[in-house]
Structure formats: C-alpha cells, structure tokens
Design a protein around this motif. Structure first.
Motif, PDB file in Angstrom:
ATOM      1  N   GLY A   1      -3.244   1.996  -8.859  1.00 25.53           N
ATOM      2  CA  GLY A   1      -3.310   0.580  -9.200  1.00 25.53           C
ATOM      3  C   GLY A   1      -1.951  -0.090  -9.188  1.00 25.53           C
ATOM      4  N   PHE A   2      -0.886   0.690  -9.453  1.00 23.18           N
ATOM      5  CA  PHE A   2       0.469   0.136  -9.431  1.00 23.18           C
ATOM      6  C   PHE A   2       0.975  -0.103  -8.013  1.00 23.18           C
ATOM      7  N   LEU A   3       0.279   0.457  -7.024  1.00 19.20           N
ATOM      8  CA  LEU A   3       0.715   0.346  -5.631  1.00 19.20           C
ATOM      9  C   LEU A   3      -0.049  -0.728  -4.866  1.00 19.20           C
ATOM     10  N   LEU A   4      -0.993  -1.389  -5.528  1.00 24.16           N
ATOM     11  CA  LEU A   4      -1.798  -2.421  -4.879  1.00 24.16           C
ATOM     12  C   LEU A   4      -1.201  -3.793  -5.126  1.00 24.16           C
ATOM     13  N   SER A   5      -1.333  -4.687  -4.157  1.00 28.11           N
ATOM     14  CA  SER A   5      -0.789  -6.036  -4.318  1.00 28.11           C
ATOM     15  C   SER A   5      -1.608  -6.859  -5.296  1.00 28.11           C
ATOM     16  N   SER A   6      -2.885  -6.481  -5.475  1.00 27.85           N
ATOM     17  CA  SER A   6      -3.769  -7.185  -6.413  1.00 27.85           C
ATOM     18  C   SER A   6      -4.740  -6.180  -7.010  1.00 27.85           C
ATOM     19  N   PRO A   7      -5.101  -6.340  -8.298  1.00 31.30           N
ATOM     20  CA  PRO A   7      -6.074  -5.423  -8.896  1.00 31.30           C
ATOM     21  C   PRO A   7      -7.454  -5.525  -8.254  1.00 31.30           C
ATOM     22  N   ASP A   8      -7.684  -6.582  -7.470  1.00 23.77           N
ATOM     23  CA  ASP A   8      -8.970  -6.748  -6.794  1.00 23.77           C
ATOM     24  C   ASP A   8      -8.989  -6.135  -5.398  1.00 23.77           C
ATOM     25  N   ASP A   9      -7.856  -5.596  -4.947  1.00 25.07           N
ATOM     26  CA  ASP A   9      -7.798  -4.969  -3.630  1.00 25.07           C
ATOM     27  C   ASP A   9      -8.669  -3.713  -3.607  1.00 25.07           C
ATOM     28  N   ALA A  10      -9.408  -3.534  -2.508  1.00 22.66           N
ATOM     29  CA  ALA A  10     -10.239  -2.345  -2.345  1.00 22.66           C
ATOM     30  C   ALA A  10      -9.443  -1.256  -1.625  1.00 22.66           C
ATOM     31  N   VAL A  11      -9.560  -0.035  -2.116  1.00 20.58           N
ATOM     32  CA  VAL A  11      -8.961   1.120  -1.444  1.00 20.58           C
ATOM     33  C   VAL A  11     -10.072   1.782  -0.641  1.00 20.58           C
ATOM     34  N   ILE A  12     -10.017   1.644   0.686  1.00 27.21           N
ATOM     35  CA  ILE A  12     -11.088   2.144   1.553  1.00 27.21           C
ATOM     36  C   ILE A  12     -10.523   3.321   2.344  1.00 27.21           C
ATOM     37  N   TRP A  13     -10.549   4.470   1.720  1.00 30.45           N
ATOM     38  CA  TRP A  13      -9.934   5.664   2.292  1.00 30.45           C
ATOM     39  C   TRP A  13     -10.941   6.797   2.417  1.00 30.45           C
ATOM     40  N   ARG A  14     -10.766   7.600   3.453  1.00 31.70           N
ATOM     41  CA  ARG A  14     -11.502   8.849   3.571  1.00 31.70           C
ATOM     42  C   ARG A  14     -10.759   9.951   2.817  1.00 31.70           C
TER      43      ARG A  14
ATOM     44  N   MET B   1       0.836  -1.196   0.000  1.00 34.58           N
ATOM     45  CA  MET B   1       0.000   0.000   0.000  1.00 34.58           C
ATOM     46  C   MET B   1       0.868   1.241   0.000  1.00 34.58           C
ATOM     47  N   ALA B   2       0.356   2.321  -0.595  1.00 36.20           N
ATOM     48  CA  ALA B   2       1.127   3.549  -0.707  1.00 36.20           C
ATOM     49  C   ALA B   2       1.405   4.153   0.655  1.00 36.20           C
ATOM     50  N   ASP B   3       2.574   4.798   0.747  1.00 37.43           N
ATOM     51  CA  ASP B   3       2.953   5.487   1.974  1.00 37.43           C
ATOM     52  C   ASP B   3       2.296   6.859   1.972  1.00 37.43           C
ATOM     53  N   ILE B   4       1.407   7.092   2.909  1.00 38.11           N
ATOM     54  CA  ILE B   4       0.676   8.355   2.961  1.00 38.11           C
ATOM     55  C   ILE B   4       1.390   9.304   3.901  1.00 38.11           C
ATOM     56  N   PRO B   5       1.723  10.499   3.448  1.00 35.29           N
ATOM     57  CA  PRO B   5       2.468  11.432   4.281  1.00 35.29           C
ATOM     58  C   PRO B   5       1.671  11.884   5.492  1.00 35.29           C
ATOM     59  N   SER B   6       2.388  12.221   6.566  1.00 33.05           N
ATOM     60  CA  SER B   6       1.718  12.644   7.794  1.00 33.05           C
ATOM     61  C   SER B   6       1.030  13.980   7.637  1.00 33.05           C
ATOM     62  N   ASP B   7       1.457  14.778   6.617  1.00 33.11           N
ATOM     63  CA  ASP B   7       0.848  16.087   6.422  1.00 33.11           C
ATOM     64  C   ASP B   7      -0.284  16.041   5.423  1.00 33.11           C
ATOM     65  N   ALA B   8      -0.851  14.841   5.234  1.00 35.93           N
ATOM     66  CA  ALA B   8      -1.973  14.724   4.290  1.00 35.93           C
ATOM     67  C   ALA B   8      -3.058  15.710   4.669  1.00 35.93           C
ATOM     68  N   PRO B   9      -3.541  16.528   3.709  1.00 34.46           N
ATOM     69  CA  PRO B   9      -4.489  17.580   4.039  1.00 34.46           C
ATOM     70  C   PRO B   9      -5.832  17.044   4.476  1.00 34.46           C
ATOM     71  N   GLN B  10      -6.492  17.761   5.357  1.00 37.36           N
ATOM     72  CA  GLN B  10      -7.791  17.360   5.865  1.00 37.36           C
ATOM     73  C   GLN B  10      -8.899  17.926   4.995  1.00 37.36           C
ATOM     74  N   HIS B  11      -9.807  17.068   4.602  1.00 39.27           N
ATOM     75  CA  HIS B  11     -10.936  17.504   3.775  1.00 39.27           C
ATOM     76  C   HIS B  11     -12.028  18.103   4.647  1.00 39.27           C
ATOM     77  N   CYS B  12     -12.560  19.230   4.241  1.00 38.82           N
ATOM     78  CA  CYS B  12     -13.604  19.893   5.012  1.00 38.82           C
ATOM     79  C   CYS B  12     -14.923  19.144   4.892  1.00 38.82           C
ATOM     80  N   PRO B  13     -15.471  18.630   5.987  1.00 33.98           N
ATOM     81  CA  PRO B  13     -16.741  17.918   5.910  1.00 33.98           C
ATOM     82  C   PRO B  13     -17.902  18.841   5.633  1.00 33.98           C
ATOM     83  N   GLY B  14     -17.757  20.124   5.937  1.00 39.36           N
ATOM     84  CA  GLY B  14     -18.778  21.092   5.552  1.00 39.36           C
ATOM     85  C   GLY B  14     -20.117  20.907   6.226  1.00 39.36           C
TER      86      GLY B  14
END
Length: 322
Positions: free
Chosen positions: A136-149, A1-14
């Motif tokens: 898709g290049f960072l997933l171990s399988s093309p069937d892997d689900a990316v479950i991210w906020r 899985m991709a390495d997500i930086p600690s400074d990933a911006p926060q999305h405004c829930p609004g």
C-alpha cells in the motif's frame, strides 16, 4: 509501482497436463516443494539470503485464515499494537495481502511512502518500536488496483523479506490474505530456513467460516507450519449498557471450540463484536488504547499473552542459551 526483480520466481500452475508431462514449469518456483508437478527441485537462493536476514528477528508469527472478512488484518494490527506496548520490544508488521492491503489504513499510515537507503527499504514507523511494511505504501493511490499474477506477487514478497531493513526485532507479524495460494506458499517457503514460530488462525463462529478455516489448518499441517492456536473473532456482542451477550453469528456447529477439540488445537480466545473496533480501524487508531476497559480489549490482551507464552516456550535451545 514497486520495482519487480527480473528473477521473480514462477508459480507452478499445477495443471494436469504439466503434471503428466513433468515439464519445467516449476523450475525456479519457491513453492515447488509444496506442489505436485514432480519437477526437479531447485531451491531458490533467496531462501538462504532471507534466512540470513531473519537472524536478527527472534519470533515470526503468521496470521492466517481460509476465509475472508473474519478480521485477520484487524487482529494482526492489534497484536502488533499490544506487543509494541512494551517499550523494550521491537515489533514489525508485514502486510503480504498484495491485492487488498488494508494495514496502512488500520495503522493510520495512509499516504506514507517507503524510502530506500544503502541498507534497503526503510519500513514506515507507527511508534519508535513498531514498524510496518505494505505494498500500500508503493501505490500512488489507496484505490489503485494491483492486478498481478503469481510470479509478481512472489517477487514482491521476496523483496519484502530480503530487501527491507528490518533491523533487530523481537516480533515480526505477517498479515496474509485469505486462502491457501500464492502468498501463503511464498511466505512459508521463503521463511522455511528461518524458523517460523507458528500461525495464528482466525475464524468467526459460523460453519460457513469454519469450513474454510479447516482447509487452512490442513494447509498448515501439509507444509509443516506449527499452529499456535485459533482465535474466534466476532464471538457474540456484549451490550455496553446491560452487559448481556447476544450471538450475532450463532455457532451452529459448535464454533471454534468444537473445531479445536476435533482437530486437537488450542483455542486462544474469543473476541466479541464491538462497533468501536471497526471505528478505530477506520480512523487508524489502536482500539486497545481507545477503549482499554472493554471486554474485547480484555480478550485481545489475554490472547496476546498466550501467544507470547507460546513463543517463549518454543525458543530453540541455542537461542535461549544465548
């Protein structure tokens, strides 16, 4: 899985409560200029870093649609193939559909991996002058689900733009998911200082598609993203034997042509249905080279020429002088 930086911006829930209370939910959000919470503006430093990175990219084109299943990724892939058919041009295709990356399959790159060097992530190459980047290049399988906020999606898009070693490019094409949410806000905001040439809007003829596409057009207008034009995909079926055209998806409200007239937009062209397009995508091949004499291939080439003409006519004076 991709390495997500600690400074990933926060999305405004609004949410209504946050808007009423003027909370700090939007602090650090790359989209805060586009949301309505009223929080204090604090530009993400990555915007200027990305602008610096994009100085070597002449033209940046987003492919959008408010509706899913209208052929955005298919069009993005064939736009990239068509532009890269000129060996003197350097082209890259960026897939920011984080949860449904189909570009690796369409481009015949499933199973490929991204490598990291001192200059950043190296994209995967289809041809010497056609580079591709996708989660898709960072997933171990093309069937892997990316479950991210939202924050992780935004962080990934920031990494794609800032940390990939794109090199010198004539065209960067960005394939987006349907809608007007996290990915769209992030890509527009992160490229806000890098001059996006514009967006190509994809639709199909029926009103159920046009209704959502109008929302995408309003989104572009709201964030001041230029619209290059509209492509009507799956526009009739041309029989390969008798050459007669059948309307599989009847344009009950006038199709893309009527919508463009009403909204003062350019209709770049219509791409007819052709089962061989889907077959080529499944096999990771370019339909334009597999069936070059088809009506759909002719439509693609005409549309690509119009996009090229638009980009060349909208080059800033300082760039054209250089």
């Amino acid at each position: 899985m991709a390495d997500i930086p600690s400074d990933a911006p926060q999305h405004c829930p609004g949410t209504a409560s946050e808007q009423a209370g003027k909370t700090s939910a939007c602090q650090g959000c790359p989209n805060q200029n586009l949301c309505s919470s009223g929080a204090t503006k604090a530009p993400d430093p990555a915007i200027e870093e990305i602008a610096e990175k994009m100085l070597t990219v002449k033209h940046k084109i987003l492919v959008l649609s408010g509706k899913g299943g209208v052929g955005k990724s298919t069009f993005s892939a064939h736009l990239a193939h068509a532009l890269a058919s000129d060996a003197t041009k350097e082209v890259a295709l960026l897939d920011v559909d984080i949860c449904g990356p189909s570009i690796p399959r369409i481009m015949g790159l499933e199973g490929e991996q991204v490598h990291q060097s001192g200059s950043g992530w190296s994209p995967v190459y289809v041809e010497d002058n056609l580079a591709v980047m996708s989660i898709g290049f960072l997933l171990s399988s093309p069937d892997d689900a990316v479950i991210w906020r939202g924050p992780k999606k935004n962080g990934m898009i920031k990494q794609f733009l800032r940390d990939v070693d794109w090199g010198e490019l004539d065209y960067l094409i960005v394939d987006t998911p349907p809608g007007t949410s996290d990915e769209h806000l992030s890509i527009v905001q992160y490229l806000s200082s890098a001059r996006i040439d514009g967006a190509v809007i994809i639709t199909t003829p029926q009103e159920v598609s046009l209704q959502d596409v109008r929302k995408e057009i309003r989104f572009c207008q709201k964030v001041q993203l230029p619209i290059i034009g509209v492509v009507e995909n799956m526009s009739g079926f041309v029989c390969p034997k008798c050459k007669n055209t059948s309307q599989i998806f009847p344009p009950t409200t006038g199709g893309a042509e009527r919508m463009c007239e009403e909204m003062n937009l350019t209709l770049l062209g219509r791409v007819p249905l052709d089962p061989r397009i889907g077959k080529s995508c499944d096999e990771g091949k370019s339909f334009l080279t597999e069936v070059p004499d088809s009506p759909a291939a002719a439509a693609y080439h005409s549309i690509v020429q119009s996009i090229q003409a638009y980009c060349l006519s909208h080059v800033p004076r300082e760039e054209s002088a250089g």
